[in-house]
Scaffold this motif. Structure first.
Motif, PDB file in Angstrom:
ATOM      1  N   ARG A  64       0.830  -1.189   0.000  1.00 55.62           N
ATOM      2  CA  ARG A  64       0.000   0.000   0.000  1.00 55.62           C
ATOM      3  C   ARG A  64       0.871   1.249   0.000  1.00 55.62           C
ATOM      4  N   ARG A 114       0.648   6.933   3.775  1.00 49.01           N
ATOM      5  CA  ARG A 114      -0.451   7.874   3.927  1.00 49.01           C
ATOM      6  C   ARG A 114      -0.223   9.190   3.171  1.00 49.01           C
ATOM      7  N   ARG A 168      -0.366   8.695  -0.574  1.00 52.01           N
ATOM      8  CA  ARG A 168      -1.752   8.443  -0.994  1.00 52.01           C
ATOM      9  C   ARG A 168      -2.551   9.743  -1.009  1.00 52.01           C
ATOM     10  N   ARG A 169      -2.391  10.560   0.011  1.00 52.64           N
ATOM     11  CA  ARG A 169      -3.107  11.839   0.061  1.00 52.64           C
ATOM     12  C   ARG A 169      -2.680  12.762  -1.076  1.00 52.64           C
ATOM     13  N   LEU A 186      -3.284   5.060  -7.621  1.00 51.98           N
ATOM     14  CA  LEU A 186      -4.083   4.968  -6.395  1.00 51.98           C
ATOM     15  C   LEU A 186      -4.744   3.601  -6.269  1.00 51.98           C
ATOM     16  N   SER A 240      -3.805   1.104  -3.104  1.00 49.93           N
ATOM     17  CA  SER A 240      -4.800   1.221  -2.037  1.00 49.93           C
ATOM     18  C   SER A 240      -5.697  -0.018  -2.013  1.00 49.93           C
ATOM     19  N   HIS A 241      -6.581  -0.049  -1.041  1.00 46.47           N
ATOM     20  CA  HIS A 241      -7.476  -1.203  -0.916  1.00 46.47           C
ATOM     21  C   HIS A 241      -8.528  -1.265  -2.023  1.00 46.47           C
ATOM     22  N   TRP A 242      -8.705  -0.190  -2.788  1.00 47.68           N
ATOM     23  CA  TRP A 242      -9.715  -0.192  -3.847  1.00 47.68           C
ATOM     24  C   TRP A 242      -9.309  -1.067  -5.021  1.00 47.68           C
TER      25      TRP A 242
END
Length: 177
Positions: A20, A23, A26-27, A92, A96-98
């Motif tokens: 992943r 933070r 990712r932001r 992303l 990420s978890h998506w």
């Protein structure tokens, strides 16, 4: 004295799949994705307004200038913003978890975004070139309608992609990626 268990929150969880994004990364990518996506939609709306204005104008000079401006926006804004939105969205998804194909809304949005990048390049862009030439010759021709149709389609598809991002419908696909 009683033995105390190690709190589970201090343990690192191991997750299957790709790593992943941290933070802050990712932001940052999410911000870049939202900004480029909103900009892309804004340019699509601007192109639609320009196409309507050009088609409604009876003045060949106005039509020529409007179609030339649309061509500049198509080259300088639609393609770069669309590519940036697509790249940041894929990064992303992977980080990420998506996921990229793990959820239906993400997979459908990916297909829509690729379509809005490719189809206008193959249809609206050449029609814009033809519309500029036709306006220079003082003609009202079919490319003007194709330009308008492509602009309407871009706005609709990008609006649907925005709605998908907000509501996130349909659940998981079953894919691991």
């Amino acid at each position: 004295m009683t033995a105390t268990a190690t709190p589970t929150r201090n343990r690192q969880r191991t997750r299957p799949g790709p790593p992943r994004l941290p933070r802050n990364a990712r932001r940052f990518l999410l911000t870049a994705h939202v900004v480029t996506s909103v900009g892309w939609l804004g340019v699509a709306y601007a192109l639609l307004v320009m196409a309507l204005s050009a088609q409604a104008s009876g003045d060949p000079g106005t039509r020529e200038a409007t179609y030339a401006l649309m061509l500049a926006f198509d080259n300088a804004a639609m393609l770069p913003l669309g590519l940036a939105a697509l790249v940041t969205g894929v990064i992303l998804g992977v980080g990420s978890h998506w996921g990229v194909l793990r959820h239906w809304w993400v997979a459908v949005k990916l297909v829509l975004n690729v379509a809005v990048l490719v189809v206008p390049l193959l249809t609206r862009h050449p029609a814009l070139v033809d519309a500029v030439d036709a306006a220079r010759a003082g003609l009202l021709t079919d490319p003007a309608q194709q330009v308008l149709d492509g602009s309407i389609a871009s706005v609709i598809v990008l609006t649907v992609a925005t709605i998908l991002s907000t509501y996130k419908p349909w659940g998981r696909t079953g894919a691991k990626f």
